[in-house]
Design an enzyme around this catalytic site. Structure first.
Site, PDB file in Angstrom:
ATOM      1  N   SER A 244      18.494  10.265  15.290  1.00 39.70           N
ATOM      2  CA  SER A 244      17.541   9.872  16.004  1.00 39.70           C
ATOM      3  C   SER A 244      16.178   9.502  15.344  1.00 39.70           C
ATOM      4  O   SER A 244      15.158   9.614  15.766  1.00 39.70           O
ATOM      5  CB  SER A 244      17.281  11.031  17.150  1.00 39.70           C
ATOM      6  OG  SER A 244      18.233  11.292  17.798  1.00 39.70           O
ATOM      7  N   ARG A 245      16.386   9.135  13.897  1.00 40.88           N
ATOM      8  CA  ARG A 245      15.345   8.554  13.226  1.00 40.88           C
ATOM      9  C   ARG A 245      14.329   9.625  12.724  1.00 40.88           C
ATOM     10  O   ARG A 245      13.131   9.523  12.618  1.00 40.88           O
ATOM     11  CB  ARG A 245      14.586   7.488  13.898  1.00 40.88           C
ATOM     12  CG  ARG A 245      15.418   6.297  14.061  1.00 40.88           C
ATOM     13  CD  ARG A 245      15.870   5.705  12.660  1.00 40.88           C
ATOM     14  NE  ARG A 245      16.469   4.648  12.506  1.00 40.88           N
ATOM     15  CZ  ARG A 245      17.681   4.159  12.535  1.00 40.88           C
ATOM     16  NH1 ARG A 245      18.595   5.416  12.580  1.00 40.88           N
ATOM     17  NH2 ARG A 245      18.320   3.143  12.578  1.00 40.88           N
TER      18      ARG A 245
END
Length: 214
Positions: free
Chosen positions: A191-192
């Site tokens: 999710s970065r």
């Protein structure tokens, strides 16, 4: 239909980078990652982006090859009269970036740059293939030339000149050391929410370790 550039993405999830697992010294941490990237047989793991800037702040970046590192810094070699050499004369600071996509890792380095002693540049130059040594004499790196034929002619002329002797190091060619003042280790995460650990050199010579938001 070609995929839109904005839609190109990859989810990172292979490793973590936690404070409890890192070395107290960034060069030791780099050595750990370097050992792992060699074991993973990543192609050209020593390829790195070298970013320099002129005295007026004009930036320039290109790929060069790391040729050594130790507690003093990171080493590369080039023509002192090249564009990057000119910029380093004007502004002896640089940034390096390694990206090892197979391990979902990046290392970013900022530091102060100095030339290596002549003896060290001589020793490395003599370890290079004969063609590379001749090429260092033949190519006026970063200068405009007429065409490919002109370059090959210069190479042939130099090859004939050195046919019966060792090829010495040109005075305009040698090594640089990038002494780090900041090193950041980046590990891709889901999710970065990437792991980013930054080492910053303090005035007393100690390294300050901090986690950065992704």
């Amino acid at each position: 239909m070609n995929k839109a550039i904005a839609d190109i993405r990859k989810e990172y999830a292979s490793e973590t980078l936690l404070e409890k697992d890192i070395a107290a010294d960034p060069i030791q941490q780099f050595q750990r990652w370097w050992t792992q990237v060699l074991a993973a047989e990543v192609p050209e793991p020593n390829a790195m982006i070298l970013a320099t800037a002129s005295a007026d702040g004009l930036p320039s970046a290109r790929i060069v090859l790391l040729k050594g590192f130790d507690e003093n810094g990171f080493v590369f070699f080039t023509n002192y009269q090249s564009f990057k050499g000119t910029q380093l004369d004007e502004n002896p600071k640089a940034s390096l970036v390694f990206f090892w996509k197979e391990l979902e890792r990046q290392v970013r380095i900022m530091g102060l740059v100095s030339k290596l002693p002549a003896a060290e540049s001589d020793a490395y130059f003599q370890s290079r293939p004969i063609g590379s040594r001749i090429g260092a004499w033949a190519s006026p790196q970063s200068q405009v030339i007429e065409n490919r034929e002109w370059l090959e002619q210069k190479f042939d002329e130099r090859k004939a000149e050195f046919s019966n002797e060792d090829v010495p190091r040109p005075p305009h060619w040698g090594g640089y050391m990038v002494k780090p003042v900041m090193i950041e280790f980046w590990q891709g995460r889901y999710s970065r929410l990437h792991d980013r650990i930054q080492y910053t050199m303090e005035e007393n010579g100690a390294w300050k370790i901090e986690r950065l938001a992704p």
